[in-house]
Design a protein around this motif. Structure first.
Motif, PDB file in Angstrom:
ATOM      1  N   THR A 179      -3.295  -9.483  -7.942  1.00  0.00           N
ATOM      2  CA  THR A 179      -2.863 -10.662  -8.689  1.00  0.00           C
ATOM      3  C   THR A 179      -2.563 -11.778  -7.694  1.00  0.00           C
ATOM      4  OG1 THR A 179      -0.558  -9.884  -8.661  1.00  0.00           O
ATOM      5  CG2 THR A 179      -1.869  -9.369 -10.626  1.00  0.00           C
ATOM      6  N   ARG A 180      -2.524 -12.995  -8.224  1.00  0.00           N
ATOM      7  CA  ARG A 180      -2.113 -14.155  -7.419  1.00  0.00           C
ATOM      8  C   ARG A 180      -1.163 -14.979  -8.266  1.00  0.00           C
ATOM      9  NH1 ARG A 180      -6.928 -16.957  -4.987  1.00  0.00           N
ATOM     10  NH2 ARG A 180      -6.431 -15.611  -3.217  1.00  0.00           N
ATOM     11  N   GLY A 181      -0.018 -15.325  -7.708  1.00  0.00           N
ATOM     12  CA  GLY A 181       0.962 -16.129  -8.429  1.00  0.00           C
ATOM     13  C   GLY A 181       1.617 -17.127  -7.506  1.00  0.00           C
ATOM     14  N   ALA A 182       2.672 -17.743  -7.973  1.00  0.00           N
ATOM     15  CA  ALA A 182       3.369 -18.756  -7.189  1.00  0.00           C
ATOM     16  C   ALA A 182       3.911 -18.185  -5.889  1.00  0.00           C
ATOM     17  CB  ALA A 182       4.495 -19.362  -8.022  1.00  0.00           C
ATOM     18  N   MET A 183       4.215 -16.874  -5.878  1.00  0.00           N
ATOM     19  CA  MET A 183       4.758 -16.248  -4.671  1.00  0.00           C
ATOM     20  C   MET A 183       3.672 -15.700  -3.755  1.00  0.00           C
ATOM     21  SD  MET A 183       8.185 -14.364  -6.140  1.00  0.00           S
ATOM     22  CE  MET A 183       8.908 -14.168  -4.512  1.00  0.00           C
ATOM     23  N   GLY A 184       2.390 -15.830  -4.139  1.00  0.00           N
ATOM     24  CA  GLY A 184       1.309 -15.374  -3.275  1.00  0.00           C
ATOM     25  C   GLY A 184       0.489 -14.260  -3.889  1.00  0.00           C
ATOM     26  N   ASP A 185      -0.268 -13.565  -3.033  1.00  0.00           N
ATOM     27  CA  ASP A 185      -1.164 -12.497  -3.476  1.00  0.00           C
ATOM     28  C   ASP A 185      -0.447 -11.154  -3.448  1.00  0.00           C
ATOM     29  OD1 ASP A 185      -3.109 -14.403  -3.738  1.00  0.00           O
ATOM     30  OD2 ASP A 185      -4.181 -13.861  -1.901  1.00  0.00           O
ATOM     31  N   ASN A 186      -0.837 -10.278  -4.388  1.00  0.00           N
ATOM     32  CA  ASN A 186      -0.227  -8.954  -4.505  1.00  0.00           C
ATOM     33  C   ASN A 186      -1.324  -7.930  -4.765  1.00  0.00           C
ATOM     34  OD1 ASN A 186       2.445  -7.406  -4.946  1.00  0.00           O
ATOM     35  ND2 ASN A 186       1.202  -6.816  -6.697  1.00  0.00           N
ATOM     36  N   LEU A 187      -1.125  -6.708  -4.284  1.00  0.00           N
ATOM     37  CA  LEU A 187      -2.079  -5.617  -4.491  1.00  0.00           C
ATOM     38  C   LEU A 187      -1.292  -4.320  -4.622  1.00  0.00           C
ATOM     39  CD1 LEU A 187      -5.096  -4.686  -4.514  1.00  0.00           C
ATOM     40  CD2 LEU A 187      -4.887  -4.402  -2.025  1.00  0.00           C
ATOM     41  N   ALA A 188      -1.507  -3.575  -5.719  1.00  0.00           N
ATOM     42  CA  ALA A 188      -0.745  -2.342  -5.948  1.00  0.00           C
ATOM     43  C   ALA A 188      -1.549  -1.371  -6.806  1.00  0.00           C
ATOM     44  CB  ALA A 188       0.586  -2.660  -6.620  1.00  0.00           C
ATOM     45  N   PRO A 189      -1.394  -0.044  -6.575  1.00  0.00           N
ATOM     46  CA  PRO A 189      -2.116   0.957  -7.356  1.00  0.00           C
ATOM     47  C   PRO A 189      -1.328   1.429  -8.579  1.00  0.00           C
ATOM     48  CG  PRO A 189      -1.070   2.010  -5.478  1.00  0.00           C
ATOM     49  CD  PRO A 189      -0.703   0.551  -5.413  1.00  0.00           C
TER      50      PRO A 189
ATOM     51  N   SER B 134     -12.054   4.385  -3.586  1.00  0.00           N
ATOM     52  CA  SER B 134     -12.822   5.524  -3.066  1.00  0.00           C
ATOM     53  C   SER B 134     -12.011   6.198  -1.958  1.00  0.00           C
ATOM     54  CB  SER B 134     -14.182   5.056  -2.528  1.00  0.00           C
ATOM     55  OG  SER B 134     -14.012   3.963  -1.650  1.00  0.00           O
ATOM     56  N   ARG B 135     -12.443   7.383  -1.569  1.00  0.00           N
ATOM     57  CA  ARG B 135     -11.658   8.183  -0.621  1.00  0.00           C
ATOM     58  C   ARG B 135     -11.421   7.451   0.692  1.00  0.00           C
ATOM     59  NH1 ARG B 135     -11.794  14.552   0.092  1.00  0.00           N
ATOM     60  NH2 ARG B 135     -10.170  14.722   1.646  1.00  0.00           N
ATOM     61  N   ASP B 136     -12.384   6.688   1.156  1.00  0.00           N
ATOM     62  CA  ASP B 136     -12.222   5.995   2.432  1.00  0.00           C
ATOM     63  C   ASP B 136     -11.138   4.908   2.381  1.00  0.00           C
ATOM     64  OD1 ASP B 136     -14.121   4.657   0.710  1.00  0.00           O
ATOM     65  OD2 ASP B 136     -14.544   3.306   2.361  1.00  0.00           O
ATOM     66  N   LEU B 137     -10.722   4.529   1.178  1.00  0.00           N
ATOM     67  CA  LEU B 137      -9.690   3.501   1.025  1.00  0.00           C
ATOM     68  C   LEU B 137      -8.310   4.086   0.699  1.00  0.00           C
ATOM     69  CD1 LEU B 137     -11.803   0.965  -1.073  1.00  0.00           C
ATOM     70  CD2 LEU B 137     -11.181   0.768   1.359  1.00  0.00           C
ATOM     71  N   ILE B 138      -8.188   5.417   0.707  1.00  0.00           N
ATOM     72  CA  ILE B 138      -6.946   6.041   0.236  1.00  0.00           C
ATOM     73  C   ILE B 138      -5.742   5.664   1.091  1.00  0.00           C
ATOM     74  CG2 ILE B 138      -7.272   8.233   1.465  1.00  0.00           C
ATOM     75  CD1 ILE B 138      -6.037   9.598  -1.040  1.00  0.00           C
ATOM     76  N   GLY B 139      -5.909   5.548   2.394  1.00  0.00           N
ATOM     77  CA  GLY B 139      -4.784   5.175   3.247  1.00  0.00           C
ATOM     78  C   GLY B 139      -4.262   3.785   2.926  1.00  0.00           C
TER      79      GLY B 139
ATOM     80  N   HIS C 205      -0.466  -6.492   4.587  1.00  0.00           N
ATOM     81  CA  HIS C 205       0.372  -5.347   4.962  1.00  0.00           C
ATOM     82  C   HIS C 205      -0.467  -4.094   5.209  1.00  0.00           C
ATOM     83  CE1 HIS C 205       3.675  -2.447   4.855  1.00  0.00           C
ATOM     84  NE2 HIS C 205       2.991  -1.772   3.948  1.00  0.00           N
ATOM     85  N   ALA C 206      -1.478  -3.853   4.362  1.00  0.00           N
ATOM     86  CA  ALA C 206      -2.272  -2.626   4.448  1.00  0.00           C
ATOM     87  C   ALA C 206      -3.611  -2.819   5.153  1.00  0.00           C
ATOM     88  CB  ALA C 206      -2.505  -2.074   3.040  1.00  0.00           C
ATOM     89  N   GLY C 207      -3.904  -4.033   5.598  1.00  0.00           N
ATOM     90  CA  GLY C 207      -5.170  -4.298   6.275  1.00  0.00           C
ATOM     91  C   GLY C 207      -6.377  -4.208   5.355  1.00  0.00           C
ATOM     92  N   VAL C 208      -6.216  -4.674   4.113  1.00  0.00           N
ATOM     93  CA  VAL C 208      -7.301  -4.629   3.123  1.00  0.00           C
ATOM     94  C   VAL C 208      -8.071  -5.937   3.157  1.00  0.00           C
ATOM     95  CG1 VAL C 208      -7.850  -4.400   0.669  1.00  0.00           C
ATOM     96  CG2 VAL C 208      -5.962  -3.074   1.652  1.00  0.00           C
ATOM     97  N   ALA C 209      -9.381  -5.849   3.317  1.00  0.00           N
ATOM     98  CA  ALA C 209     -10.215  -7.051   3.301  1.00  0.00           C
ATOM     99  C   ALA C 209     -10.181  -7.682   1.915  1.00  0.00           C
ATOM    100  CB  ALA C 209     -11.651  -6.696   3.686  1.00  0.00           C
ATOM    101  N   LYS C 210     -10.006  -9.003   1.882  1.00  0.00           N
ATOM    102  CA  LYS C 210      -9.829  -9.740   0.636  1.00  0.00           C
ATOM    103  C   LYS C 210     -11.060 -10.605   0.365  1.00  0.00           C
ATOM    104  CE  LYS C 210      -5.759 -11.713   0.381  1.00  0.00           C
ATOM    105  NZ  LYS C 210      -4.633 -12.694   0.497  1.00  0.00           N
TER     106      LYS C 210
ATOM    107  N   ARG D 166     -15.219   9.426  -6.323  1.00  0.00           N
ATOM    108  CA  ARG D 166     -14.274   8.724  -7.196  1.00  0.00           C
ATOM    109  C   ARG D 166     -12.910   9.348  -6.963  1.00  0.00           C
ATOM    110  NH1 ARG D 166     -17.749   6.760 -11.996  1.00  0.00           N
ATOM    111  NH2 ARG D 166     -19.807   7.410 -11.350  1.00  0.00           N
ATOM    112  N   LEU D 167     -11.976   8.533  -6.549  1.00  0.00           N
ATOM    113  CA  LEU D 167     -10.635   9.017  -6.264  1.00  0.00           C
ATOM    114  C   LEU D 167      -9.812   9.040  -7.542  1.00  0.00           C
ATOM    115  CD1 LEU D 167      -8.985   9.855  -3.712  1.00  0.00           C
ATOM    116  CD2 LEU D 167      -7.979   7.575  -3.810  1.00  0.00           C
ATOM    117  N   ALA D 168      -9.015  10.099  -7.741  1.00  0.00           N
ATOM    118  CA  ALA D 168      -8.198  10.219  -8.942  1.00  0.00           C
ATOM    119  C   ALA D 168      -6.852  10.843  -8.590  1.00  0.00           C
ATOM    120  CB  ALA D 168      -8.901  11.072  -9.993  1.00  0.00           C
ATOM    121  N   ARG D 169      -5.864  10.544  -9.413  1.00  0.00           N
ATOM    122  CA  ARG D 169      -4.512  11.077  -9.254  1.00  0.00           C
ATOM    123  C   ARG D 169      -4.361  12.311 -10.129  1.00  0.00           C
ATOM    124  NH1 ARG D 169       0.887   8.729  -8.998  1.00  0.00           N
ATOM    125  NH2 ARG D 169       2.205  10.473  -8.340  1.00  0.00           N
ATOM    126  N   LEU D 170      -3.762  13.355  -9.573  1.00  0.00           N
ATOM    127  CA  LEU D 170      -3.524  14.592 -10.316  1.00  0.00           C
ATOM    128  C   LEU D 170      -2.054  14.782 -10.674  1.00  0.00           C
ATOM    129  CD1 LEU D 170      -5.837  16.983  -8.273  1.00  0.00           C
ATOM    130  CD2 LEU D 170      -6.314  15.908 -10.475  1.00  0.00           C
TER     131      LEU D 170
END
Length: 199
Positions: A30-40, A87-92, A110-115, A175-179
Protein backbone atom coordinates in the motif's frame (compact mmCIF):
# COMPACT_ATOMS: atom_id res chain seq x y z
CA UNK A 1 -11.28 -34.66 20.74
CA UNK A 2 -14.04 -32.07 20.59
CA UNK A 3 -13.92 -28.55 21.92
CA UNK A 4 -15.93 -25.35 21.74
CA UNK A 5 -13.67 -22.46 20.68
CA UNK A 6 -15.41 -20.16 23.16
CA UNK A 7 -14.33 -22.49 25.99
CA UNK A 8 -10.74 -23.14 24.89
CA UNK A 9 -8.95 -26.19 23.50
CA UNK A 10 -6.56 -27.07 26.32
CA UNK A 11 -3.68 -27.71 23.90
CA UNK A 12 -0.29 -25.98 23.92
CA UNK A 13 -1.07 -24.46 20.48
CA UNK A 14 -4.37 -23.41 18.91
CA UNK A 15 -5.39 -26.06 16.32
CA UNK A 16 -7.64 -23.60 14.48
CA UNK A 17 -4.50 -21.87 13.17
CA UNK A 18 -3.58 -25.01 11.20
CA UNK A 19 -6.84 -26.80 10.31
CA UNK A 20 -7.77 -24.74 7.23
CA UNK A 21 -4.58 -25.15 5.20
CA UNK A 22 -2.67 -24.68 3.03
CA UNK A 23 -3.52 -21.01 2.71
CA UNK A 24 -2.00 -18.82 -0.01
CA UNK A 25 -0.11 -15.76 1.16
CA UNK A 26 -1.09 -12.27 0.07
CA UNK A 27 1.96 -10.01 0.18
CA UNK A 28 0.10 -6.72 0.30
CA UNK A 29 1.58 -3.38 -0.63
CA UNK A 30 0.00 0.00 0.00
CA UNK A 31 0.97 3.65 -0.29
CA UNK A 32 -0.42 6.37 1.95
CA UNK A 33 0.44 9.70 3.50
CA UNK A 34 2.99 7.96 5.75
CA UNK A 35 4.73 6.21 2.83
CA UNK A 36 4.92 2.71 1.36
CA UNK A 37 4.05 -0.46 3.29
CA UNK A 38 4.43 -4.18 2.56
CA UNK A 39 3.08 -7.01 4.75
CA UNK A 40 2.01 -10.68 4.39
CA UNK A 41 -1.48 -12.02 5.15
CA UNK A 42 -2.45 -15.71 5.08
CA UNK A 43 -6.21 -15.33 5.53
CA UNK A 44 -6.50 -14.72 1.80
CA UNK A 45 -8.13 -16.10 -1.35
CA UNK A 46 -9.70 -15.37 -4.73
CA UNK A 47 -13.51 -15.30 -4.59
CA UNK A 48 -14.88 -14.54 -8.08
CA UNK A 49 -13.93 -14.78 -11.78
CA UNK A 50 -15.81 -11.93 -13.52
CA UNK A 51 -14.85 -9.36 -12.51
CA UNK A 52 -11.92 -10.94 -10.69
CA UNK A 53 -12.18 -10.35 -6.94
CA UNK A 54 -10.28 -11.35 -3.83
CA UNK A 55 -10.50 -11.01 -0.06
CA UNK A 56 -8.07 -11.00 2.82
CA UNK A 57 -8.51 -10.56 6.55
CA UNK A 58 -6.57 -8.33 8.89
CA UNK A 59 -6.82 -9.76 12.41
CA UNK A 60 -4.99 -7.60 14.94
CA UNK A 61 -4.01 -4.02 15.64
CA UNK A 62 -0.95 -1.87 16.23
CA UNK A 63 -0.89 0.80 18.92
CA UNK A 64 0.08 3.48 16.36
CA UNK A 65 -2.72 2.68 13.85
CA UNK A 66 -6.09 3.35 15.57
CA UNK A 67 -7.44 -0.17 16.04
CA UNK A 68 -5.99 -1.84 12.96
CA UNK A 69 -2.72 -2.41 11.07
CA UNK A 70 -0.78 -0.25 8.60
CA UNK A 71 -2.20 -2.13 5.59
CA UNK A 72 -5.86 -1.67 6.47
CA UNK A 73 -5.30 1.94 7.57
CA UNK A 74 -3.71 2.83 4.22
CA UNK A 75 -6.37 0.99 2.21
CA UNK A 76 -9.00 3.02 4.07
CA UNK A 77 -7.06 6.15 3.18
CA UNK A 78 -6.48 5.47 -0.54
CA UNK A 79 -8.97 2.79 -1.66
CA UNK A 80 -6.27 0.76 -3.46
CA UNK A 81 -3.76 -2.01 -2.73
CA UNK A 82 -1.65 -4.59 -4.55
CA UNK A 83 -1.34 -8.30 -3.75
CA UNK A 84 1.90 -9.98 -4.78
CA UNK A 85 2.20 -13.78 -4.81
CA UNK A 86 5.11 -15.21 -2.82
CA UNK A 87 7.48 -17.89 -4.10
CA UNK A 88 9.98 -19.85 -2.02
CA UNK A 89 12.92 -17.67 -3.05
CA UNK A 90 11.15 -14.66 -1.50
CA UNK A 91 10.30 -16.31 1.84
CA UNK A 92 13.05 -14.57 3.80
CA UNK A 93 11.99 -11.14 2.60
CA UNK A 94 8.30 -11.98 3.13
CA UNK A 95 9.02 -13.04 6.71
CA UNK A 96 11.01 -9.85 7.37
CA UNK A 97 8.03 -7.75 6.30
CA UNK A 98 5.83 -9.45 8.90
CA UNK A 99 7.59 -7.55 11.69
CA UNK A 100 5.46 -5.03 13.61
CA UNK A 101 7.49 -1.99 12.62
CA UNK A 102 6.51 1.60 13.46
CA UNK A 103 3.93 3.18 11.16
CA UNK A 104 5.66 4.94 8.29
CA UNK A 105 8.49 2.39 7.98
CA UNK A 106 9.06 1.29 4.38
CA UNK A 107 9.13 -2.54 4.57
CA UNK A 108 10.43 -2.72 0.99
CA UNK A 109 13.61 -1.02 2.20
CA UNK A 110 13.64 -2.87 5.55
CA UNK A 111 13.53 -6.30 3.85
CA UNK A 112 15.48 -5.43 0.69
CA UNK A 113 12.51 -6.04 -1.62
CA UNK A 114 12.78 -4.61 -5.13
CA UNK A 115 9.92 -2.18 -5.76
CA UNK A 116 8.07 -1.39 -8.99
CA UNK A 117 5.13 0.89 -9.69
CA UNK A 118 1.67 -0.44 -10.47
CA UNK A 119 0.03 0.47 -13.79
CA UNK A 120 -3.61 1.17 -12.83
CA UNK A 121 -3.34 2.36 -9.22
CA UNK A 122 -0.98 4.69 -7.30
CA UNK A 123 0.75 1.91 -5.36
CA UNK A 124 4.03 -0.05 -5.36
CA UNK A 125 4.35 -3.80 -5.92
CA UNK A 126 7.00 -6.45 -5.25
CA UNK A 127 8.85 -6.39 -8.58
CA UNK A 128 10.18 -9.97 -8.49
CA UNK A 129 6.99 -11.73 -7.40
CA UNK A 130 5.62 -14.42 -9.76
CA UNK A 131 2.42 -12.35 -10.09
CA UNK A 132 1.00 -9.13 -8.68
CA UNK A 133 -2.68 -8.16 -8.56
CA UNK A 134 -3.58 -4.47 -8.58
CA UNK A 135 -6.80 -3.95 -6.61
CA UNK A 136 -9.42 -1.31 -5.98
CA UNK A 137 -11.23 -1.53 -2.66
CA UNK A 138 -14.84 -2.74 -2.85
CA UNK A 139 -15.60 -2.85 0.87
CA UNK A 140 -14.14 -3.32 4.32
CA UNK A 141 -16.34 -5.60 6.41
CA UNK A 142 -16.00 -5.63 10.21
CA UNK A 143 -15.81 -9.21 11.51
CA UNK A 144 -16.64 -10.63 14.92
CA UNK A 145 -13.92 -9.93 17.47
CA UNK A 146 -11.63 -7.00 18.13
CA UNK A 147 -9.66 -5.55 15.19
CA UNK A 148 -10.89 -8.22 12.71
CA UNK A 149 -11.65 -6.88 9.21
CA UNK A 150 -12.33 -8.51 5.83
CA UNK A 151 -11.03 -6.46 2.89
CA UNK A 152 -12.75 -7.13 -0.46
CA UNK A 153 -11.05 -5.91 -3.62
CA UNK A 154 -11.62 -5.96 -7.37
CA UNK A 155 -8.54 -6.90 -9.39
CA UNK A 156 -8.03 -4.20 -12.05
CA UNK A 157 -4.53 -5.08 -13.27
CA UNK A 158 -2.41 -8.25 -13.31
CA UNK A 159 1.38 -8.55 -13.65
CA UNK A 160 2.87 -11.97 -14.48
CA UNK A 161 6.61 -12.56 -14.41
CA UNK A 162 7.60 -13.79 -17.91
CA UNK A 163 9.25 -17.02 -16.71
CA UNK A 164 6.00 -17.98 -14.93
CA UNK A 165 4.08 -18.27 -18.22
CA UNK A 166 4.39 -21.69 -19.87
CA UNK A 167 2.27 -22.76 -22.85
CA UNK A 168 -0.15 -19.93 -22.14
CA UNK A 169 -0.69 -20.94 -18.50
CA UNK A 170 0.44 -19.35 -15.24
CA UNK A 171 3.01 -21.86 -14.02
CA UNK A 172 5.44 -20.53 -11.40
CA UNK A 173 8.30 -22.74 -10.18
CA UNK A 174 6.53 -23.16 -6.84
CA UNK A 175 3.70 -21.73 -4.74
CA UNK A 176 4.34 -20.82 -1.14
CA UNK A 177 1.55 -21.45 1.38
CA UNK A 178 0.98 -21.18 5.13
CA UNK A 179 0.06 -24.30 7.09
CA UNK A 180 -0.40 -22.68 10.48
CA UNK A 181 1.83 -22.27 13.51
CA UNK A 182 5.32 -21.67 12.06
CA UNK A 183 4.76 -24.19 9.27
CA UNK A 184 4.89 -23.36 5.56
CA UNK A 185 5.08 -25.40 2.37
CA UNK A 186 6.38 -24.82 -1.15
CA UNK A 187 4.09 -26.64 -3.58
CA UNK A 188 6.05 -27.99 -6.54
CA UNK A 189 4.11 -31.13 -7.49
CA UNK A 190 0.75 -30.71 -9.22
CA UNK A 191 -1.64 -32.91 -11.21
CA UNK A 192 -4.66 -32.38 -13.44
CA UNK A 193 -8.16 -33.62 -12.67
CA UNK A 194 -11.00 -33.60 -15.20
CA UNK A 195 -14.46 -32.70 -13.90
CA UNK A 196 -17.33 -35.12 -14.59
CA UNK A 197 -19.13 -32.61 -16.85
CA UNK A 198 -16.05 -31.83 -18.99
CA UNK A 199 -15.71 -33.51 -22.39
Amino acid sequence: MFYRPSEGHGLPHNPWNAIVAPRPIAWISTRGAMGDNLAPYSFFNAVAYTPPQLVFASTSAKSDRDGTKDTTAQIRETGVFCVSIVSRDLIGAMNATSAALPAGTDEFQHAGVAKAECETIPCPRARDAPASLECRLVQIIPLLGKANFLIHGEVVGIHIRPDCLKDGRFSPPDRLARLGYRDYCAITETFELTRPDET
